[in-house]
Write a protein that holds these residues in place. Structure first.
Motif, PDB file in Angstrom:
ATOM      1  N   THR A   1       0.813  -1.220   0.000  1.00 53.53           N
ATOM      2  CA  THR A   1       0.000   0.000   0.000  1.00 53.53           C
ATOM      3  C   THR A   1       0.846   1.271   0.000  1.00 53.53           C
ATOM      4  O   THR A   1       0.398   2.310   0.476  1.00 53.53           O
ATOM      5  CB  THR A   1      -0.932   0.012   1.234  1.00 53.53           C
ATOM      6  OG1 THR A   1      -0.131  -0.201   2.408  1.00 53.53           O
ATOM      7  CG2 THR A   1      -1.978  -1.074   1.135  1.00 53.53           C
TER       8      THR A   1
ATOM      9  N   ARG B   1       2.413   2.396  -2.929  1.00 55.47           N
ATOM     10  CA  ARG B   1       2.506   2.963  -4.278  1.00 55.47           C
ATOM     11  C   ARG B   1       1.217   2.682  -5.043  1.00 55.47           C
ATOM     12  O   ARG B   1       0.604   1.638  -4.874  1.00 55.47           O
ATOM     13  CB  ARG B   1       3.711   2.389  -5.019  1.00 55.47           C
ATOM     14  CG  ARG B   1       3.748   0.880  -5.119  1.00 55.47           C
ATOM     15  CD  ARG B   1       5.021   0.391  -5.803  1.00 55.47           C
ATOM     16  NE  ARG B   1       6.178   0.555  -4.943  1.00 55.47           N
ATOM     17  CZ  ARG B   1       6.556  -0.355  -4.038  1.00 55.47           C
ATOM     18  NH1 ARG B   1       5.878  -1.478  -3.896  1.00 55.47           N
ATOM     19  NH2 ARG B   1       7.618  -0.152  -3.287  1.00 55.47           N
ATOM     20  N   GLY B   2       0.828   3.656  -5.858  1.00 54.56           N
ATOM     21  CA  GLY B   2      -0.399   3.494  -6.635  1.00 54.56           C
ATOM     22  C   GLY B   2      -0.918   4.846  -7.065  1.00 54.56           C
ATOM     23  O   GLY B   2      -0.439   5.892  -6.629  1.00 54.56           O
ATOM     24  N   GLU B   3      -1.932   4.840  -7.935  1.00 49.53           N
ATOM     25  CA  GLU B   3      -2.459   6.089  -8.489  1.00 49.53           C
ATOM     26  C   GLU B   3      -3.121   6.964  -7.431  1.00 49.53           C
ATOM     27  O   GLU B   3      -2.978   8.173  -7.438  1.00 49.53           O
ATOM     28  CB  GLU B   3      -3.478   5.774  -9.603  1.00 49.53           C
ATOM     29  CG  GLU B   3      -2.821   5.307 -10.889  1.00 49.53           C
ATOM     30  CD  GLU B   3      -3.846   5.017 -11.969  1.00 49.53           C
ATOM     31  OE1 GLU B   3      -4.947   5.597 -11.924  1.00 49.53           O
ATOM     32  OE2 GLU B   3      -3.543   4.206 -12.865  1.00 49.53           O
ATOM     33  N   ASP B   4      -3.849   6.345  -6.504  1.00 42.32           N
ATOM     34  CA  ASP B   4      -4.527   7.122  -5.469  1.00 42.32           C
ATOM     35  C   ASP B   4      -3.531   7.423  -4.352  1.00 42.32           C
ATOM     36  O   ASP B   4      -3.217   6.575  -3.520  1.00 42.32           O
ATOM     37  CB  ASP B   4      -5.725   6.334  -4.917  1.00 42.32           C
ATOM     38  CG  ASP B   4      -6.616   7.186  -4.023  1.00 42.32           C
ATOM     39  OD1 ASP B   4      -6.073   8.051  -3.316  1.00 42.32           O
ATOM     40  OD2 ASP B   4      -7.841   6.982  -4.039  1.00 42.32           O
TER      41      ASP B   4
ATOM     42  N   MET C   1      -3.020   4.872  -1.311  1.00 39.83           N
ATOM     43  CA  MET C   1      -1.851   4.022  -1.555  1.00 39.83           C
ATOM     44  C   MET C   1      -0.542   4.767  -1.259  1.00 39.83           C
ATOM     45  O   MET C   1       0.336   4.885  -2.113  1.00 39.83           O
ATOM     46  CB  MET C   1      -1.876   3.516  -3.003  1.00 39.83           C
ATOM     47  CG  MET C   1      -3.121   2.730  -3.343  1.00 39.83           C
ATOM     48  SD  MET C   1      -3.331   1.229  -2.358  1.00 39.83           S
ATOM     49  CE  MET C   1      -2.203   0.128  -3.205  1.00 39.83           C
TER      50      MET C   1
ATOM     51  N   ASP D   1      -0.163  -8.653  -7.153  1.00 42.33           N
ATOM     52  CA  ASP D   1      -0.594  -7.574  -8.043  1.00 42.33           C
ATOM     53  C   ASP D   1      -1.704  -6.747  -7.402  1.00 42.33           C
ATOM     54  O   ASP D   1      -2.675  -7.294  -6.867  1.00 42.33           O
ATOM     55  CB  ASP D   1      -1.101  -8.169  -9.365  1.00 42.33           C
ATOM     56  CG  ASP D   1      -1.299  -7.098 -10.421  1.00 42.33           C
ATOM     57  OD1 ASP D   1      -2.312  -6.377 -10.342  1.00 42.33           O
ATOM     58  OD2 ASP D   1      -0.428  -6.961 -11.297  1.00 42.33           O
ATOM     59  N   PRO D   2      -1.584  -5.390  -7.437  1.00 41.52           N
ATOM     60  CA  PRO D   2      -2.585  -4.517  -6.803  1.00 41.52           C
ATOM     61  C   PRO D   2      -4.008  -4.695  -7.322  1.00 41.52           C
ATOM     62  O   PRO D   2      -4.967  -4.348  -6.617  1.00 41.52           O
ATOM     63  CB  PRO D   2      -2.073  -3.104  -7.119  1.00 41.52           C
ATOM     64  CG  PRO D   2      -0.629  -3.268  -7.456  1.00 41.52           C
ATOM     65  CD  PRO D   2      -0.477  -4.636  -8.035  1.00 41.52           C
ATOM     66  N   SER D   3      -4.169  -5.220  -8.524  1.00 43.55           N
ATOM     67  CA  SER D   3      -5.526  -5.387  -9.066  1.00 43.55           C
ATOM     68  C   SER D   3      -6.327  -6.435  -8.280  1.00 43.55           C
ATOM     69  O   SER D   3      -7.546  -6.512  -8.416  1.00 43.55           O
ATOM     70  CB  SER D   3      -5.469  -5.782 -10.550  1.00 43.55           C
ATOM     71  OG  SER D   3      -4.934  -7.081 -10.689  1.00 43.55           O
TER      72      SER D   3
ATOM     73  N   MET E   1      -8.445  -3.731  -4.100  1.00 41.83           N
ATOM     74  CA  MET E   1      -8.537  -2.269  -4.149  1.00 41.83           C
ATOM     75  C   MET E   1      -9.096  -1.742  -2.831  1.00 41.83           C
ATOM     76  O   MET E   1     -10.157  -2.164  -2.375  1.00 41.83           O
ATOM     77  CB  MET E   1      -9.449  -1.826  -5.295  1.00 41.83           C
ATOM     78  CG  MET E   1      -9.527  -0.315  -5.400  1.00 41.83           C
ATOM     79  SD  MET E   1     -10.561   0.220  -6.767  1.00 41.83           S
ATOM     80  CE  MET E   1     -10.302   1.990  -6.680  1.00 41.83           C
TER      81      MET E   1
ATOM     82  N   SER F   1     -11.633   1.934 -11.959  1.00 39.14           N
ATOM     83  CA  SER F   1     -10.726   1.069 -11.203  1.00 39.14           C
ATOM     84  C   SER F   1     -11.508   0.120 -10.307  1.00 39.14           C
ATOM     85  O   SER F   1     -11.132  -1.044 -10.135  1.00 39.14           O
ATOM     86  CB  SER F   1      -9.763   1.901 -10.342  1.00 39.14           C
ATOM     87  OG  SER F   1      -8.986   2.755 -11.156  1.00 39.14           O
TER      88      SER F   1
END
Length: 449
Positions: free
Chosen positions: A293, A295-298, A302, A384-386, A389, A402
């Motif tokens: 948690t 790194r990520g777009e949000d 994240m 994998d983060p997918s 969420m 997402s």
């Protein structure tokens, strides 16, 4: 034009001067700007007095807005901690059904299927909760999203008071071809006081009960904190964090001694994709397959590192942990129980819980994740983060595309989908797995607008 420029310069000068001086004592502030203008005319205020009045009014407005924001956060905290009437009704009616209806008491699963509860060729999923409606959504969504529902075995763990109602629900609402087992904590022989002494201490310690159930504003200096930080502290004081059900995950290898690999799910998740590939992931000898948690777009959701969970001014924390280490998420984890049994994860968890108790909760304050971050150190395999969420219970601006693509969505945070304070645009991803034609759901008016 020159005169106008000079007037503006003089006014700037007065504003700067007023900004650095103390406000005069006994200022009587008007309630509105038009009242200020009227008083200015009637009382012939000079420019400096007007500026002082304007500054005092703005500062009062800022204080009022700030106070109302903290009051809103407190109200939200209490709303998040309460049990909605409909969910309470559901539990009571199903418990009554257990005592009056033999079908509600039938064995789960049926006797011929009992061997499958420890058959490692099946996909075993565990959820620990006292929320019957939430458990039903986790189970229904997993089964409906699966390409091999006949391979799913769900182990639903609940507390003694909810056991009869939980059993009734799954006895009367089977999810065939999947298998469901319901067990109360009182039915696990391993869960003795000797094996969980720290948790008993956590639940009975007066200081801790006061911390989680007491006055959350007393002693808090609201002038020195931000609303977001205060919200985070309130969330950390949710009573669920001292519940045995919440800590049970650390005992999975002992509670299920015959299982080798399981997926553990929180009760505020929805499964939207077939989870069977999780059992094929090579954890490379690690124990816990989890989404990181940090790194990520949000960037709000994240961006979690150890510094977000621990008090690094505490010498034990500073000595043993790295503030920049990446955190990982509970809520959807693939656990290799065979590898786990070869470690001292449980002992480490207990040891750090004791240290935090001795330190009067000064090492960390947020529930079960911090001690787990320490106990699982070196035993986590990032997936994998997918697959998972997060943030649907506190990030109002969650990206809908997402959400649709994620295998598991997690309503972690206060705004649970079963609460009135849940985010309306995110609720349908959860409610689609509720059968509103069910008599118990209909009669208890679950989430009626």
């Amino acid at each position: 034009m020159v005169l106008q420029q000079r007037l503006v310069r003089d006014f700037y000068k007065i504003l700067n001067q007023v900004n650095t001086e103390e406000l005069p004592d006994g200022l009587k502030l008007p309630d509105t700007f038009s009242q200020l203008v009227s008083e200015m005319k009637n009382k012939q205020y000079d420019a400096k007095t007007f500026a002082f009045m304007l500054r005092a009014m703005m500062e009062k407005l800022e204080r009022d807005i700030r106070e109302s924001k903290f009051a809103e956060l407190m109200n939200k905290h209490f709303a998040a901690s309460a049990v909605p009437k409909g969910i309470h009704c559901l539990s009571l009616r199903l418990t009554d059904e257990y005592s009056s209806n033999a079908h509600a008491r039938k064995q789960l699963p049926s006797p011929e299927l009992l061997p499958l509860l420890s058959d490692n060729s099946y996909h075993h999923m565990i959820v620990s909760t006292d929320n019957i409606l939430a458990a039903s959504v986790v189970v229904n969504s997993a089964v409906q999203s699966s390409l091999q529902p006949e391979k799913i075995v769900f182990h639903v763990i609940t507390d003694k008071k909810t056991y009869a109602g939980m059993h009734s629900w799954f006895a009367l609402n089977p999810v065939s071809p999947a298998i469901v087992e319901v067990k109360g904590v009182h039915q696990f022989d391993w869960l003795t006081r000797e094996n969980v002494p720290v948790l008993e201490a956590v639940e009975n310690h007066n200081g801790i009960r006061s911390y989680y159930h007491g006055n959350h504003v007393a002693g808090a200096n609201l002038s020195e904190t931000t609303p977001r930080r205060f919200a985070s502290k309130l969330q950390a004081r949710s009573p669920k964090y001292i519940s045995l059900l919440n800590h049970l995950r650390i005992y999975i290898p002992e509670l299920f001694p015959n299982l080798n690999k399981v997926v553990f799910l929180d009760d505020d998740v929805v499964i939207q994709r077939d989870l069977s590939p999780l059992w094929e992931i090579d954890l490379e000898g690690k124990v816990n397959g989890a989404v990181e948690t940090c790194r990520g777009e949000d960037e709000w959701v994240m961006s979690k590192r150890f510094r977000n969970y621990f008090n690094f001014s505490h010498p034990l924390i500073a000595k043993n942990l790295n503030p920049d280490e990446c955190a990982w998420a509970y809520g959807m984890n693939i656990f290799d129980l065979s590898a786990w049994r070869k470690t001292n994860i449980r002992e480490t968890y207990h040891s750090w819980l004791k240290e935090n108790l001795k330190s009067n909760l000064t090492m960390w304050k947020l529930g079960t994740l911090p001690p787990a971050l320490i106990a699982f150190k070196g035993h986590v395999h990032p997936i994998d983060p997918s697959w998972h969420m997060l943030g649907l219970g506190y990030q109002n601006k969650t990206n809908i595309d997402s959400v649709k693509e994620a295998a598991v969505i997690h309503y972690n945070g206060q705004s649970k989908p079963w609460l009135q304070i849940g985010f309306e645009h995110l609720r349908p991803f959860w409610t689609k797995y509720i059968n509103y034609s069910n008599d118990f759901v209909r009669n208890c008016h679950i989430l009626e607008s």
